[in-house]
Write a protein that holds these residues in place. Structure first.
Motif, PDB file in Angstrom:
ATOM      1  N   TYR A 126       0.928  -1.081   0.197  1.00 57.78           N
ATOM      2  CA  TYR A 126      -0.170  -0.076  -0.422  1.00 57.78           C
ATOM      3  C   TYR A 126       0.897   1.071   0.034  1.00 57.78           C
ATOM      4  N   ASN A 127       1.768   1.445   0.779  1.00 56.22           N
ATOM      5  CA  ASN A 127       2.910   2.280   0.755  1.00 56.22           C
ATOM      6  C   ASN A 127       3.549   2.670  -0.036  1.00 56.22           C
ATOM      7  N   LYS A 128       3.913   1.383  -0.853  1.00 57.64           N
ATOM      8  CA  LYS A 128       4.759   1.710  -2.105  1.00 57.64           C
ATOM      9  C   LYS A 128       3.900   2.279  -3.647  1.00 57.64           C
ATOM     10  N   GLY A 129       2.012   2.403  -2.860  1.00 57.44           N
ATOM     11  CA  GLY A 129       1.146   2.937  -3.838  1.00 57.44           C
ATOM     12  C   GLY A 129      -0.039   2.164  -5.007  1.00 57.44           C
ATOM     13  N   PHE A 130       0.344   0.874  -3.886  1.00 60.56           N
ATOM     14  CA  PHE A 130      -0.743  -0.466  -4.567  1.00 60.56           C
ATOM     15  C   PHE A 130      -2.162   0.203  -3.970  1.00 60.56           C
ATOM     16  N   LYS A 131      -2.625  -0.670  -5.124  1.00 60.84           N
ATOM     17  CA  LYS A 131      -4.756  -0.007  -4.766  1.00 60.84           C
ATOM     18  C   LYS A 131      -5.037  -0.694  -3.281  1.00 60.84           C
ATOM     19  N   PHE A 132      -5.581  -0.084  -2.218  1.00 61.00           N
ATOM     20  CA  PHE A 132      -6.048  -1.315  -1.346  1.00 61.00           C
ATOM     21  C   PHE A 132      -7.075  -2.060  -1.728  1.00 61.00           C
ATOM     22  N   SER A 133      -8.305  -1.270  -2.301  1.00 63.31           N
ATOM     23  CA  SER A 133      -9.401  -2.100  -3.238  1.00 63.31           C
ATOM     24  C   SER A 133      -8.937  -3.411  -3.996  1.00 63.31           C
ATOM     25  N   ASP A 134      -7.613  -3.369  -4.560  1.00 66.23           N
ATOM     26  CA  ASP A 134      -6.546  -4.099  -5.428  1.00 66.23           C
ATOM     27  C   ASP A 134      -6.082  -5.680  -4.066  1.00 66.23           C
ATOM     28  N   LEU A 135      -5.690  -4.937  -3.628  1.00 67.68           N
ATOM     29  CA  LEU A 135      -4.966  -5.537  -2.060  1.00 67.68           C
ATOM     30  C   LEU A 135      -6.336  -6.226  -1.354  1.00 67.68           C
ATOM     31  N   ALA A 136      -7.055  -5.734  -1.177  1.00 69.19           N
ATOM     32  CA  ALA A 136      -8.281  -6.565  -0.850  1.00 69.19           C
ATOM     33  C   ALA A 136      -9.392  -7.435  -1.168  1.00 69.19           C
ATOM     34  N   ARG A 137      -8.959  -7.410  -2.381  1.00 70.10           N
ATOM     35  CA  ARG A 137      -9.906  -8.267  -3.478  1.00 70.10           C
ATOM     36  C   ARG A 137      -8.884  -9.681  -2.949  1.00 70.10           C
ATOM     37  N   MET A 138      -7.299  -9.751  -3.253  1.00 70.18           N
ATOM     38  CA  MET A 138      -6.818  -9.963  -3.075  1.00 70.18           C
ATOM     39  C   MET A 138      -6.250 -10.876  -1.635  1.00 70.18           C
ATOM     40  N   TYR A 139      -6.283 -10.237  -0.926  1.00 66.46           N
ATOM     41  CA  TYR A 139      -6.383 -11.007   0.576  1.00 66.46           C
ATOM     42  C   TYR A 139      -7.118 -11.091   1.443  1.00 66.46           C
ATOM     43  N   SER A 140      -8.319 -10.268   1.311  1.00 67.16           N
ATOM     44  CA  SER A 140      -9.225 -10.624   2.147  1.00 67.16           C
ATOM     45  C   SER A 140     -10.211 -11.681   2.383  1.00 67.16           C
ATOM     46  N   MET A 141     -10.748 -11.995   3.641  1.00 67.61           N
ATOM     47  CA  MET A 141     -11.238 -13.518   3.578  1.00 67.61           C
ATOM     48  C   MET A 141     -12.081 -13.519   4.300  1.00 67.61           C
ATOM     49  N   ASP A 142     -13.158 -12.669   4.184  1.00 70.77           N
ATOM     50  CA  ASP A 142     -15.132 -12.316   4.307  1.00 70.77           C
ATOM     51  C   ASP A 142     -14.958 -11.694   3.035  1.00 70.77           C
ATOM     52  N   GLN A 143     -16.874 -11.528   2.980  1.00 71.94           N
ATOM     53  CA  GLN A 143     -17.148 -11.044   1.503  1.00 71.94           C
ATOM     54  C   GLN A 143     -16.910  -9.788   1.070  1.00 71.94           C
ATOM     55  N   THR A 144     -16.165  -8.965   1.866  1.00 73.32           N
ATOM     56  CA  THR A 144     -16.297  -7.301   1.865  1.00 73.32           C
ATOM     57  C   THR A 144     -14.842  -7.749   0.850  1.00 73.32           C
ATOM     58  N   ALA A 145     -14.090  -8.560   0.235  1.00 73.72           N
ATOM     59  CA  ALA A 145     -13.489  -8.900  -0.645  1.00 73.72           C
ATOM     60  C   ALA A 145     -13.524  -8.471  -1.615  1.00 73.72           C
ATOM     61  N   LYS A 146     -15.216  -8.752  -2.145  1.00 69.71           N
ATOM     62  CA  LYS A 146     -15.815  -8.118  -3.416  1.00 69.71           C
ATOM     63  C   LYS A 146     -16.092  -6.797  -3.304  1.00 69.71           C
ATOM     64  N   LYS A 147     -16.191  -6.207  -2.444  1.00 69.01           N
ATOM     65  CA  LYS A 147     -16.302  -5.005  -3.043  1.00 69.01           C
ATOM     66  C   LYS A 147     -14.773  -3.881  -3.051  1.00 69.01           C
ATOM     67  N   GLY A 148     -13.970  -4.057  -2.814  1.00 64.45           N
ATOM     68  CA  GLY A 148     -13.038  -4.055  -2.472  1.00 64.45           C
ATOM     69  C   GLY A 148     -12.097  -3.778  -1.113  1.00 64.45           C
ATOM     70  N   GLY A 149     -13.341  -4.704   0.242  1.00 61.21           N
ATOM     71  CA  GLY A 149     -12.713  -4.079   1.304  1.00 61.21           C
ATOM     72  C   GLY A 149     -13.594  -2.340   1.680  1.00 61.21           C
ATOM     73  N   ASP A 150     -14.876  -2.435   0.584  1.00 59.49           N
ATOM     74  CA  ASP A 150     -14.984  -0.983   1.013  1.00 59.49           C
ATOM     75  C   ASP A 150     -16.556  -0.773   2.125  1.00 59.49           C
ATOM     76  N   LEU A 151     -15.917  -0.512   3.141  1.00 62.29           N
ATOM     77  CA  LEU A 151     -16.786  -0.903   4.056  1.00 62.29           C
ATOM     78  C   LEU A 151     -17.747   0.085   4.062  1.00 62.29           C
ATOM     79  N   GLY A 152     -18.083   1.932   3.219  1.00 69.62           N
ATOM     80  CA  GLY A 152     -19.239   2.703   3.156  1.00 69.62           C
ATOM     81  C   GLY A 152     -18.394   3.780   4.448  1.00 69.62           C
ATOM     82  N   TRP A 153     -20.265   4.324   4.634  1.00 65.19           N
ATOM     83  CA  TRP A 153     -20.137   5.733   5.622  1.00 65.19           C
ATOM     84  C   TRP A 153     -20.889   4.702   6.674  1.00 65.19           C
ATOM     85  N   VAL A 154     -19.590   4.707   7.788  1.00 63.69           N
ATOM     86  CA  VAL A 154     -19.972   3.813   8.980  1.00 63.69           C
ATOM     87  C   VAL A 154     -20.845   5.588  10.157  1.00 63.69           C
ATOM     88  N   THR A 155     -20.808   4.680  11.300  1.00 63.84           N
ATOM     89  CA  THR A 155     -20.773   5.339  12.163  1.00 63.84           C
ATOM     90  C   THR A 155     -20.803   4.530  13.242  1.00 63.84           C
TER      91      THR A 155
END
Length: 213
Positions: A126-155
């Motif tokens: 990430y610090n080298k410039g990789f998009k977090f959404s691409d990293l999420a699709r590659m590594y995340s182990m739950d359903q948020t991976a399909k959305k690039g890790g996006d949690l949307g607006w949260v409170t």
């Protein structure tokens, strides 16, 4: 004679129907708070109703726009609904929200040493410039991976408390990356704050439907 009696009966039925509708609307007009709304629903068992919260960032329908333009206490009658449907605005607020993305790693599937190595690798990329959404699709182990890790607006109340504590602490700003451990749940995260704290307008509405008389 029969026609006269039939006409009178129809007139009485129509008058009764209008009277019932008027009483129903007047009882709606008396609602001022969410407590009033709950008491109204308990009293009017035949009517189906619930309190709905519309968020200006999440809801963009014509109905939502109309409700946001109304003041507290305002009422809307939906003429096109197959049932008599009313919307009563009972509260308007501005709520603090944050926007974030995350990568979830499951401690039940891999050991902590491997998880930490993976997280270090994610942060380095990430610090080298990789998009977090691409990293999420590659590594995340739950359903948020399909959305690039996006949690949307949260409170407050939307996420596990351990994530919220760090996310809402004010120590991070847009694009900052950090980790969160919840060992008792075997849950390990990499989180990125994608937008700083923002006050978002919300409107709380009582929606009530009843069969047409």
């Amino acid at each position: 004679m029969f026609k006269t009696l039939l006409f009178a009966a129809c007139s009485l039925t129509a008058s009764y129907s209008f009277s019932q509708a008027d009483l129903f609307e007047k009882s709606l007009d008396s609602i001022q708070t969410e407590t009033d709304a709950q008491q109204f629903l308990e009293k009017n068992k035949s009517a189906k109703g619930k309190v709905i919260t519309f968020n200006k960032e999440k809801h963009h329908t014509r109905l939502a726009k109309e409700l946001f333009s109304m003041s507290v206490g305002g009422k809307k009658f939906d003429k096109n609904s197959p049932q008599r449907t009313y919307y009563k605005v009972i509260d308007k607020t501005s709520t603090p929200y944050y926007k974030a993305s995350c990568i979830y790693l499951d401690g039940n599937e891999t050991d902590l040493n491997q998880i930490n190595a993976t997280r270090n690798n994610i942060i380095s990329k990430y610090n080298k410039g990789f998009k977090f959404s691409d990293l999420a699709r590659m590594y995340s182990m739950d359903q948020t991976a399909k959305k690039g890790g996006d949690l949307g607006w949260v409170t407050q109340g939307d996420l596990p408390i351990d994530i919220e504590t760090q996310l809402f602490s004010g120590d991070y700003h847009t694009n900052d990356i950090f980790t969160v451990d919840i060992p008792e749940q075997e849950a390990y995260y990499v989180v990125v704050l994608t937008q700083d704290r923002k006050l978002i307008e919300e409107v709380k509405v009582l929606k009530v439907t009843e069969p047409r008389l």
